[in-house]
Design an enzyme around this catalytic site. Structure first.
Site, short mmCIF file in Angstrom:
data_model
loop_
_atom_site.label_atom_id
_atom_site.label_comp_id
_atom_site.label_asym_id
_atom_site.label_seq_id
_atom_site.Cartn_x
_atom_site.Cartn_y
_atom_site.Cartn_z
N HIS A 34 0.83 -1.21 0.00
CA HIS A 34 0.00 0.00 0.00
C HIS A 34 0.87 1.26 0.00
CE1 HIS A 34 -4.01 -1.81 0.29
NE2 HIS A 34 -3.43 -2.73 1.04
N ASP A 36 2.50 1.91 -3.11
CA ASP A 36 2.71 2.23 -4.53
C ASP A 36 1.85 3.40 -4.98
OD1 ASP A 36 0.40 0.63 -4.42
OD2 ASP A 36 0.77 -0.29 -6.37
N GLY A 124 -8.09 -15.15 -7.16
CA GLY A 124 -8.46 -14.39 -5.97
C GLY A 124 -7.43 -14.45 -4.86
N ASP A 174 1.85 -3.88 -9.50
CA ASP A 174 1.57 -5.23 -10.01
C ASP A 174 1.97 -5.37 -11.47
OD1 ASP A 174 0.54 -5.59 -7.51
OD2 ASP A 174 -1.56 -5.74 -8.15
#
Length: 387
Positions: A34, A36, A124, A174
């Site tokens: 968290h 990026d 997922g 990602d």
């Protein structure tokens, strides 16, 4: 694998003539969560598991999609002239989003495609199956139609598609980790300016083990966008007293001196995580360069505690996997990885302890949560490629 995929393609679409086989990896982030979208550093690596694609150009503008992972859905059809996100289109919104993004950036796709996908990333799980599909699609379009785009461009196009087509306000990590992956290296990426360096991952006598909680979650309807909004508001408050562009511009001491300008306790905790996690990531990469694996593990553990207590994105499933991992001899470090709210943990485990780790953590998880976790001993691989 390649021959099996071509055979499946021929069975699905009639014949396999002129079809080509591609691969794009999944990714795991070793530390820097968290950060990026907060202008901080991340430290992800590409994996040898990922998404395989078999593609063939068509003579018309039709798009036909088929996933071996969702074979009951059969072939989903669309048109290049109808690149819109439809809820009922399901997973095909990811490749369609990339096609839309190419066209939005002035690269008109001249012909339709038949596209078969097979992913061996747990669905997922938080190992970026959606970003893998996006980078794969971009790589196929580049290869088939000769678009002048670099792998870094493919990462940015994938992020653009996810943000503006699929409405998930994700950062760049990602897609960047997947598009720019290098075997046996992680990428130390400054998300503020996309400067990066490859750092060799030398885990003498240890391996990376991923534990999938098997709790499914969708990023778009999770708390992800809420966390991002909280950080943006905290940043705006901090900018009234500090000359900064992002939370990543602050170190711990500066944050402590300015934090009282953040009016809300919750937002203060969110911003604290972003600042401290960024600094942890910088220190973790320095530790790895000095072969200080124990320190790297301690920083992983601290990262999880911050994600649990300040960012509040872990939940009972991920906390159970990590807290049980911490009890096992031979575990160097363990933390949640990815957006949270389900998904995976990443642990560095001494090779002789891996079987015991999987047994002990798996048993404790099943007893507490009521269903099983899955474990993957993973290798670090390259970026997208033609097979």
């Amino acid at each position: 694998m390649k021959n099996d995929l071509l055979k499946h393609f021929a069975e699905t679409f009639g014949d396999g003539e002129d079809a080509k086989v591609y691969f794009a990896p999944g990714r795991v982030n070793l530390i820097g969560e968290h950060t990026d979208y907060n202008g901080g550093h991340v430290f992800p690596c590409a994996l040898t598991i990922g998404t395989y694609g078999v593609a063939r150009k068509r003579k018309d503008r039709k798009l036909r999609f088929y996933s071996m992972n969702f074979d009951k859905l059969g072939i989903t059809e669309s048109e290049l002239g109808d690149l819109k996100p439809y809820k009922e289109a399901g997973w095909t919104n990811y490749p369609k989003g990339v096609m839309w993004a190419f066209e939005m950036k002035g690269m008109q796709i001249p012909a339709g495609l038949d596209l078969l996908l097979y992913g061996n990333i747990p669905n997922g799980s938080g190992l970026s199956s959606s970003a893998s599909v996006e980078v794969l699609t971009g790589y196929i379009l580049k290869d088939f139609f000769g678009f002048d785009v670099s792998n870094q461009d493919l990462a940015l196009i994938g992020q653009y598609a996810e943000n503006h087509f699929n409405k998930v306000n994700c950062g760049i990590m990602d897609q960047f980790a997947i598009a720019m992956g290098r075997k046996d290296h992680a990428i130390f990426l400054d998300t503020a300016d996309l400067s990066y360096e490859y750092a060799p991952i030398v885990l003498e006598g240890a391996k990376i083990v991923i534990a999938s909680s098997n709790k499914k979650r969708g990023l778009g309807d999770s708390k992800y966008n809420e966390r991002r909004s909280e950080c943006e508001t905290a940043l705006a408050e901090l900018q009234t007293v500090a000359d900064i562009r992002s939370l990543g511009d602050l170190d711990e001491a500066a944050f402590e001196s300015y934090q009282n300008v953040i009016k809300d306790d919750i937002r203060r905790k969110r911003a604290k995580h972003a600042v401290y996690e960024n600094r942890r990531t910088i220190r973790a990469v320095e530790a790895l360069k000095k072969n200080e694996l124990v320190l790297f593990g301690e920083l992983m553990n601290a990262s999880h505690r911050s994600l649990r207590d300040d960012y509040e994105v872990t939940g009972i499933e991920l906390d159970t996997l990590v807290e049980e991992a911490w009890k096992v001899d031979g575990v160097i470090g363990s933390r949640m990885t990815g957006a949270g709210f389900g998904g995976c943990t990443v642990s560095i485990v001494k090779e002789e302890a891996i079987n015991n780790f999987i047994e002990k953590v798996g048993e404790a998880y099943r007893e507490k949560i009521g269903y099983c976790a899955d474990f993957y001993v993973v290798e670090i691989g390259d970026g997208p490629q033609v097979l």
